[in-house]
Every structure is written in structure tokens, then in C-alpha cells.
Scaffold this motif. Sequence first.
Motif, mmCIF file in Angstrom:
data_model
loop_
_atom_site.group_PDB
_atom_site.id
_atom_site.type_symbol
_atom_site.label_atom_id
_atom_site.label_comp_id
_atom_site.label_asym_id
_atom_site.label_seq_id
_atom_site.Cartn_x
_atom_site.Cartn_y
_atom_site.Cartn_z
ATOM 1 N N TRP A 171 -45.635 2.214 -4.236
ATOM 2 C CA TRP A 171 -46.901 2.944 -4.125
ATOM 3 C C TRP A 171 -47.567 2.927 -5.497
ATOM 4 O O TRP A 171 -47.086 3.573 -6.431
ATOM 5 C CB TRP A 171 -46.606 4.363 -3.656
ATOM 6 C CG TRP A 171 -47.727 5.220 -3.173
ATOM 7 C CD1 TRP A 171 -48.097 5.453 -1.889
ATOM 8 C CD2 TRP A 171 -48.587 6.063 -3.971
ATOM 9 N NE1 TRP A 171 -49.123 6.358 -1.820
ATOM 10 C CE2 TRP A 171 -49.453 6.752 -3.082
ATOM 11 C CE3 TRP A 171 -48.714 6.288 -5.346
ATOM 12 C CZ2 TRP A 171 -50.424 7.647 -3.531
ATOM 13 C CZ3 TRP A 171 -49.688 7.186 -5.794
ATOM 14 C CH2 TRP A 171 -50.529 7.851 -4.895
ATOM 15 N N MET A 184 -47.554 11.270 -4.731
ATOM 16 C CA MET A 184 -46.360 11.200 -3.885
ATOM 17 C C MET A 184 -45.402 12.338 -4.222
ATOM 18 O O MET A 184 -45.201 12.687 -5.394
ATOM 19 C CB MET A 184 -45.657 9.864 -4.067
ATOM 20 C CG MET A 184 -46.406 8.682 -3.493
ATOM 21 S SD MET A 184 -46.334 8.603 -1.690
ATOM 22 C CE MET A 184 -44.786 7.752 -1.448
ATOM 23 N N THR A 234 -44.549 4.484 -7.727
ATOM 24 C CA THR A 234 -43.278 5.001 -7.235
ATOM 25 C C THR A 234 -42.644 3.967 -6.312
ATOM 26 O O THR A 234 -43.341 3.187 -5.658
ATOM 27 C CB THR A 234 -43.457 6.322 -6.467
ATOM 28 O OG1 THR A 234 -44.316 6.115 -5.344
ATOM 29 C CG2 THR A 234 -44.009 7.421 -7.375
ATOM 30 N N HIS A 242 -40.993 11.677 2.470
ATOM 31 C CA HIS A 242 -42.045 11.789 1.462
ATOM 32 C C HIS A 242 -43.330 12.325 2.083
ATOM 33 O O HIS A 242 -43.492 12.346 3.315
ATOM 34 C CB HIS A 242 -42.279 10.457 0.756
ATOM 35 C CG HIS A 242 -42.619 9.320 1.667
ATOM 36 N ND1 HIS A 242 -41.701 8.707 2.498
ATOM 37 C CD2 HIS A 242 -43.794 8.653 1.887
ATOM 38 C CE1 HIS A 242 -42.274 7.732 3.175
ATOM 39 N NE2 HIS A 242 -43.561 7.683 2.832
ATOM 40 N N THR A 244 -47.761 13.342 0.902
ATOM 41 C CA THR A 244 -48.832 13.509 -0.088
ATOM 42 C C THR A 244 -49.753 14.613 0.398
ATOM 43 O O THR A 244 -50.037 14.714 1.597
ATOM 44 C CB THR A 244 -49.651 12.218 -0.312
ATOM 45 O OG1 THR A 244 -50.321 11.853 0.895
ATOM 46 C CG2 THR A 244 -48.762 11.076 -0.775
ATOM 47 N N THR A 257 -49.980 -0.248 -1.646
ATOM 48 C CA THR A 257 -48.537 -0.242 -1.428
ATOM 49 C C THR A 257 -48.037 -1.615 -1.022
ATOM 50 O O THR A 257 -48.732 -2.385 -0.352
ATOM 51 C CB THR A 257 -48.117 0.794 -0.359
ATOM 52 O OG1 THR A 257 -48.511 0.323 0.931
ATOM 53 C CG2 THR A 257 -48.753 2.141 -0.621
#
Length: 297
Positions: A171, A184, A234, A242, A244, A257
Amino acid sequence: METLKNPHQAQDDFVLPENNKPTKEPTIKLTSEQIQFFKTNGFLSIDHLIDEKEATCIRDQYDKWFAAKVGREHGNFFDLLSEDTDDKEAVAPQLLWPSIYGKIMTKFDLYDTQMYVNAYEISKSLLGDETTFKGDHAILKPPSVNSLPTPWHQDEAYWDPTFTYESLGVWVALQPVSVENGCMQFIAGSHRTSDVLPHHTQNNNPRIHGLEVDNPSDYQKNIISCPLPIGGATFHHCRTLHYTGPNCSNEPRRAYTLQFQCNTKKRDEPRLNTWNEIKTTEREKRAKESGWNLRAP
């Protein structure tokens, strides 16, 4: 900026580099401590994957792709968090395979970027030398009072239930990211679950593509947020939970990504996948009507 000459066959313009080998040398190498951190926690944050000049160049092209909503006719441009109808502005627009559309529209060559070279090098260090590139994805969160969080989920929950994956997502921040604009966040160690956890579509609505893990509060321990400068990145395992948050800033939050994998294996029995089986999204409808069949990973 060029348009697609044959939009139903755009995927024919996409060619993986031979053996996924980059066209230049990497400028970054992981330490043994970083590799061990990833194995233990299921993610890794790196402040400088690429320099600001390259990040800005990619961002300028990225904005053109999103302004044109390129790939919408193939189901590759869609809203992750709504019913994705043409009469409403997207809350969280996504573009699958920007490397295809960018090559045609803006002469973007993913494989000639330091972003791809460095991401590939690091992914091999984390997964193994047989690692291969499986696809890319651009994610935009416009600034808005209506901005939504991307719920807690595992990437593998979206994928073919007849396989088990050793895969990771890279990412890349194309501007500075913080908790305020949706950096993230990870649940450390969650990749060590025995299998993909049960998920459901956003708001339990089968017309929405986005997934959320069932009972997310059960897993919200050891949460680590990863703010990044421009060009930071990341890396996370496909079973790492995960999230956001919403974009509460005054500027768009842009991320590019990349997906890499190694040692994908056929399962003896398919895993649970009811959350995808019930979907009836506009995105999938457009993909079928256009004849698009390229999937990632």
C-alpha cells in the motif's frame, strides 16, 4: 491522453514482464529485524519506498485515471462502499489494474517504476524467491463529511475459496497519510488465524462490494496505525486484519497497491465463502457484460 481503442479487450494490452523481473535495480533492502517483525505481526511499515518525485509523477497520472473513471465499463472502476450506481458520487472509488489503463491512457509503465522494483524486492524477502506479481489496484478517498471507513477485513476473504494463499499487499502513499485522512491500521498478529474469518458485505447489503469481518470488536486488540510520508508504504499479509478510517482532511487521500504471492495451494475442500456468493453488484454486472475476465490475485 489516449482513450481505449477497443475497450472490451483492454486486458489484451497487459503483459507481465518475463518472470516478473523488474527493469532496474532495487534501492532498498530489508534488515533481518524487519523481516522478523513482518513474520510476527503480519505487516511492515516503510517510510521511504520511493522518492517524492516518483510519487508525485504517479499521483499526477492517477488523478487523470480517476477523473476519466477509466475502466468503469469493465467493472474495474467502482465504489467499494456503496451500491455503485451511476446517479451517485462514489464514496470510495477504486480502480483495478491501473497498470493496464495507465499504459494506454498516459503511457504509464508500472514495471519501469522504482515503486514496482522495490516492492518486488521486499516481497521476495518476505514471501520467498518464487514470489510473483498478481495485480495492482488504486484506491481513492475523497475529502468529504460523508467519507466512510474501510471496515476491518482480510484481503483473502475476497478471493477464490478453493485456494489458500501466501500473499501480501503493498500500500503506497502518494501523499502524506495520517489517521485523520485514512492511513492503514493493522491488528498485529491477526494473520496467524487458522483460516479466513467469517465476513459479510458492508451493511449486509449484497449490492455492495466491500466486506467487513463478522463481529469486528472481537478482534480489535493490538491495533497499530501506520502514518506515512509521501512515498512510504505498508506491506501486509493477506490474512492480516486491516482498516482505514474516513478521510477527514481537506485533500484527497490516494494509495496505489500491488499484490504479490508465493506458494498458492489448492484446498482439499473450499472454505466458507457465503459473503461473496450472495453478491449482486453493479460492478460484477458490468464485468460480465463487457467480457472482462482478468482477476487478481
